[in-house]
Scaffold this active site. Structure first.
Site, short mmCIF file in Angstrom:
data_model
loop_
_atom_site.label_atom_id
_atom_site.label_comp_id
_atom_site.label_asym_id
_atom_site.label_seq_id
_atom_site.Cartn_x
_atom_site.Cartn_y
_atom_site.Cartn_z
N LYS A 32 20.15 11.75 2.24
CA LYS A 32 20.80 10.43 2.32
C LYS A 32 22.14 10.43 1.59
O LYS A 32 23.16 9.99 2.12
CB LYS A 32 19.89 9.34 1.70
CG LYS A 32 18.60 9.11 2.46
CD LYS A 32 17.81 7.97 1.87
CE LYS A 32 17.32 8.26 0.45
NZ LYS A 32 16.41 9.41 0.34
N THR A 33 22.12 10.91 0.36
CA THR A 33 23.35 10.91 -0.43
C THR A 33 24.37 11.85 0.22
O THR A 33 25.56 11.54 0.31
CB THR A 33 23.04 11.35 -1.87
OG1 THR A 33 22.05 10.46 -2.40
CG2 THR A 33 24.28 11.29 -2.74
N ASP A 216 24.60 3.55 -2.04
CA ASP A 216 23.51 4.52 -2.20
C ASP A 216 22.36 3.83 -2.94
O ASP A 216 22.58 2.84 -3.63
CB ASP A 216 24.01 5.74 -3.00
CG ASP A 216 23.09 6.96 -2.86
OD1 ASP A 216 22.11 6.89 -2.09
OD2 ASP A 216 23.36 7.99 -3.51
N GLU A 217 21.16 4.34 -2.80
CA GLU A 217 19.98 3.78 -3.51
C GLU A 217 19.86 2.28 -3.29
O GLU A 217 19.62 1.50 -4.23
CB GLU A 217 20.08 4.08 -5.01
CG GLU A 217 20.34 5.55 -5.37
CD GLU A 217 19.08 6.39 -5.43
OE1 GLU A 217 17.98 5.87 -5.13
OE2 GLU A 217 19.19 7.58 -5.76
N GLN A 247 11.04 4.66 -3.04
CA GLN A 247 11.63 5.01 -4.33
C GLN A 247 12.18 3.79 -5.07
O GLN A 247 13.04 3.90 -5.92
CB GLN A 247 12.76 6.03 -4.15
CG GLN A 247 12.28 7.36 -3.65
CD GLN A 247 13.39 8.39 -3.65
OE1 GLN A 247 13.87 8.81 -4.69
NE2 GLN A 247 13.83 8.79 -2.47
N ARG A 596 11.45 15.48 -7.16
CA ARG A 596 12.62 16.09 -7.80
C ARG A 596 12.53 17.60 -7.74
O ARG A 596 13.51 18.30 -7.96
CB ARG A 596 12.74 15.67 -9.28
CG ARG A 596 12.96 14.18 -9.57
CD ARG A 596 14.05 13.57 -8.76
NE ARG A 596 13.49 12.88 -7.59
CZ ARG A 596 14.22 12.52 -6.53
NH1 ARG A 596 15.48 12.80 -6.47
NH2 ARG A 596 13.66 11.90 -5.51
P1 ATP Z 1 16.90 11.25 -2.91
O1 ATP Z 1 16.06 10.33 -2.11
O2 ATP Z 1 16.11 12.00 -3.91
O3 ATP Z 1 18.13 10.58 -3.46
P2 ATP Z 1 18.51 12.24 -0.75
O4 ATP Z 1 17.88 11.78 0.50
O5 ATP Z 1 19.70 11.52 -1.22
O6 ATP Z 1 17.41 12.38 -1.87
P3 ATP Z 1 20.17 14.56 -0.96
O7 ATP Z 1 20.20 14.64 -2.43
O8 ATP Z 1 21.36 14.06 -0.23
O9 ATP Z 1 18.87 13.77 -0.50
O10 ATP Z 1 19.82 15.99 -0.35
C1 ATP Z 1 18.77 16.79 -0.90
C2 ATP Z 1 19.18 18.26 -0.85
O11 ATP Z 1 19.18 18.73 0.49
C3 ATP Z 1 20.57 18.48 -1.39
O12 ATP Z 1 20.59 19.71 -2.10
C4 ATP Z 1 21.40 18.57 -0.13
O13 ATP Z 1 22.59 19.30 -0.31
C5 ATP Z 1 20.45 19.26 0.83
N1 ATP Z 1 20.72 18.91 2.24
C6 ATP Z 1 20.66 17.69 2.80
N2 ATP Z 1 20.95 17.74 4.12
C7 ATP Z 1 21.21 19.03 4.41
C8 ATP Z 1 21.57 19.75 5.61
N3 ATP Z 1 21.73 19.13 6.78
N4 ATP Z 1 21.75 21.06 5.52
C9 ATP Z 1 21.59 21.71 4.33
N5 ATP Z 1 21.25 21.11 3.18
C10 ATP Z 1 21.05 19.79 3.20
MG MG Z 2 20.10 10.45 -3.03
#
Ligand code: ATP
Ligand code: MG
Length: 712
Positions: A32-33, A216-217, A247, A596
């Site tokens: 997402k981020t 975000d969040e 979350q 995490r």
């Molecule tokens: P959270 O809910 O914990 O905030 P999130 O959904 O924001 O998580 P991110 O932190 O953006 O998730 O991504 C998690 C990990 O996966 C990061 O290391 C990110 O770089 C990697 N990632 C996400 N999408 C891809 C992709 N398409 N290809 C490779 N790596 C990815």
């Molecule tokens: Mg995130």
């Protein structure tokens, strides 16, 4: 290569879909981020959106900084025109530009919890109420809740015995804040919303300026923040929110999950994108997290999968008490480092800050460098606040609260009686206290000494105001020196005073860093920035070391190895949640904790635990029981293995008091004492610059003048 090639299909879709409202609703680690970050880069690079038209909200300053760095590496230096920050920091910027509409001066200062507590205490005293019966925190909580629900003092409706008192204090409190030209944290959002609601031109200005708003969040926004977002999103409706209902962990601070659930109703025509591939964790870790969160009823429901492979079993360790629990963690990390992990790959997560102590001790004794997120904040330390008080008065002459601090430290011969006279005079004349200092000669009932002292202080402050210095750092240094604060500390000649001097030195360096990073020597901007610095920003990020933090602080982060500690009923889930029926929020917190971890996950609990001086025996957390058995293996102390293979106890005998040894972190020192034997041998070492510290010899990785001593 195209930017968006680094995303999967639904992520790319979320970036390409640039017109109108968009919600990305997805589980932990699904990107997402990352999607939000790439979307901004895409807008700038491909859609011709100017960086100045972008406003993005993150949950912490650290996250904002990371996002900025990432985007500027993708699109270049123009990215500095973007507004990316926390709700508070964005609100400060808006207020700085417009607060005169609300009858404040744009040189307002932001009060932290210490300041607001002092103010409330002052009000309670003024009302002649018993401070023990009416503690400041009671009022602060009630006022904070009211502000987050947009209840101004006049709209207060609870007219119980307690309610009436709160209203009285609330009213006085707001009036005093305004007189001091100060805002508390909640005010930042509350007043920004009031401003944007009340002033159509201001609202339109920001709405047309920010063509794209991103959050975000989103699941953790509260009503006040939600309103702010709504007011800033213009008629284009270009909002992109990302979040995960599983979350939502700030309900206790007023966050409202409904914001995410009702997004489509609030922003009609919204597109919803779901992401299901997790890029962070192994399948075992994901299965465990999914299994736990499934027990919540109040959720939208989603599953995550990963192509990272099954991965190792989760390790569960039962400790007799919390010290052994901490020891186990130290051993796990020690062993992981031997396998080639970096310390910074490892994180220990716990439910409450109070749990950190045992881990800090264990890490220190094991010679493992650690970084504690949270705890006493740098900017809340006494000496730092002493200097800041001068800066605040120089910047905002109406800040009487800070001026009182200035008058009292260092002592300048203006005693309690004189202070009361000065305050009375200011009140009668309706002028700021600082002006009373200047007019001391005309005030009756002041001793000759107090008069002179008041006049001297007035002149000193005038000089501080006039001298803008060659740089911000110079200005801060000049004030810290000339005010007498540094001199006073130098004369004390204690270790504590030396530490305090060092902290002031650090403040000066911070001013320098601020000026370099933000490109302005403006004192007001610096003070505003200081007020919003969070625990995170103060953590030494380059230094390396294991991370110690609460699960709340770990939101949005990821680590190859995670230890989740204190998994007992009453600890995690927290006792309060059991009483208040908020176990679902605790379970979401557990979901955050588990997700995490990238590769290795350890869970620990203690059979008995001493908290607040009482020892209790709590059963293992229900959240552990919710994880399918086949995913979990038993954790074992590794100490026994160590002893057999490393011959550590033998080599420990090579250590003796008086010997010179080198510690990997603290450098050369001399052993001044030794206690215990074998694996439990503890050495106390005096370091020339760094004081006296004790370590377990086995872990300390000490090096003698010609050989490695004492351990693995
Ligand atoms: P959270 O809910 O914990 O905030 P999130 O959904 O924001 O998580 P991110 O932190 O953006 O998730 O991504 C998690 C990990 O996966 C990061 O290391 C990110 O770089 C990697 N990632 C996400 N999408 C891809 C992709 N398409 N290809 C490779 N790596 C990815
Ligand atoms: Mg995130």
């Amino acid at each position: 290569m195209n930017l968006l090639d680094e995303l999967n299909d639904p992520q790319r879709q979320a970036c390409l879909n640039t017109d109108g409202p968009l919600l990305v609703l997805a589980g932990a680690g699904s990107g997402k981020t990352r999607t939000l970050t790439y979307r901004i880069a895409h807008l700038i690079q491909e859609k011709g959106v100017h960086p100045g038209q972008i406003l993005a909200f993150t949950f912490t300053n650290k996250a904002a900084r990371e996002m900025k760095t990432r985007i500027s590496s993708l699109v270049g230096p123009d990215s500095r025109f973007m507004w990316i920050g926390t709700f508070h920091s964005v609100a400060v910027r808006i207020l700085r530009e417009n607060i005169q509409h609300l009858g404040y001066d744009d040189r307002f200062v932001v009060y932290d919890t210490d300041d607001t507590k002092a103010l409330i205490r002052d009000i309670v005293r003024e009302l002649n109420w018993d401070e023990k019966e009416w503690p400041a925190s009671l009022f602060l909580n009630a006022i904070s809740k009211a502000k987050n629900r947009f209840i101004a003092p006049d709209q207060w409706e609870d007219h119980s015995y307690f309610g009436d008192r709160v209203q009285d204090v609330y009213r006085r409190y707001q009036k005093r804040l305004k007189g001091l030209n100060a805002l508390d944290f909640d005010d930042l959002i509350f007043q920004s919303v009031a401003l944007l609601e009340g002033q159509a031109e201001v609202r339109q200005h920001y709405q047309s300026r920010f063509r794209h708003v991103l959050v975000d969040e989103y699941q953790d926004t509260n009503l006040a923040q939600y309103k702010l977002v709504r007011l800033l999103v213009g008629p284009t409706g270009n909002i992109c929110a990302v979040g995960d209902d599983d979350q939502s962990i700030y309900g206790w601070r007023g966050a409202d999950m409904r914001n995410i659930l009702e997004f489509q109703r609030d922003f009609p025509g919204a597109t919803v994108v779901r992401l299901e591939e997790n890029y962070r964790s192994t399948q075992v870790i994901l299965d465990a997290a999914n299994a736990v969160v499934k027990n919540n009823r109040d959720r939208l429901g989603k599953e995550l999968w990963t192509s990272k492979g099954t991965g190792d079993q989760i390790r569960l360790y039962r400790a007799p008490e919390e010290e052994s629990e901490a020891w186990y963690a130290a051993e796990v990390i020690h062993e992981a480092v031997r396998r080639g992990r970096k310390l910074s790959d490892c994180a220990i997560l716990y439910r409450t800050n109070a749990q950190s102590r045992a881990f800090e001790m264990a890490m220190a004794r094991a010679g493992i460098t650690y970084r504690l997120v949270g705890g006493k904040r740098f900017y809340e330390r006494k000496e730092v606040k002493d200097v800041l008080a001068y800066l605040r008065v120089v910047f905002n002459p109406a800040d009487d609260l800070s001026l009182l601090r200035v008058i009292n430290y260092p002592r300048r011969g203006i005693g309690d009686v004189a202070q009361r006279r000065l305050r009375d005079y200011a009140l009668e004349e309706g002028v700021p206290l600082v002006q009373a200092l200047g007019q001391a000669d005309a005030i009756e009932g002041l001793s000759a000494q107090a008069r002179r002292a008041a006049r001297e202080l007035w002149e000193l402050l005038g000089r501080f105001r006039a001298d803008t210095g060659a740089s911000l750092a110079d200005r801060v240094r000049y004030i810290a020196e000339t005010s007498g604060i540094m001199l006073q500390l130098r004369q004390e000649r204690t270790r504590e005073a030396d530490d305090r001097l060092e902290n002031i030195g650090e403040l000066i360096s911070e001013a320098k860093r601020f000026e370099e990073e933000q490109g302005t020597p403006d004192l007001g901007e610096f003070l505003g920035w200081v007020a919003l610095v969070s625990d995170w920003d103060e953590t030494d990020e380059d230094g390396g070391g294991v991370w110690l933090m609460t699960v709340h602080s770990a939101k949005g982060l990821e680590f190859p190895l995670v230890i989740v500690a204190g998994l007992e009923e009453g600890v995690f889930p927290h006792m309060r949640s059991l009483d208040e029926g908020t176990v679902e929020e605790e379970r979401r917190l557990m979901y955050v904790a588990l997700t995490r971890a990238e590769e290795e996950l350890y869970l620990t609990y203690a059979e008995t635990r001493t908290m607040l001086g009482r020892t209790t025996a709590n059963p293992m957390s229900r959240f552990v029981r919710e994880i399918p058995e086949e995913l979990v293996g038993r954790g074992q102390r590794i100490a026994a293995v160590d002893r057999a293979t490393s011959g550590a106890s033998h080599r420990i005998e090579g250590l003796a008091p008086g010997q010179k040894v080198r510690h990997p972190r603290f450098g050369w020192g001399t052993i001044v004492a030794m206690r215990g034997s074998g694996d439990e041998t503890e050495v106390t070492i005096a370091f020339p610059g760094g004081g006296v510290r004790s370590f377990l010899a086995k872990f300390a990785q000490l090096i003698g003048e010609d050989a490695e001593l004492g351990g693995a």
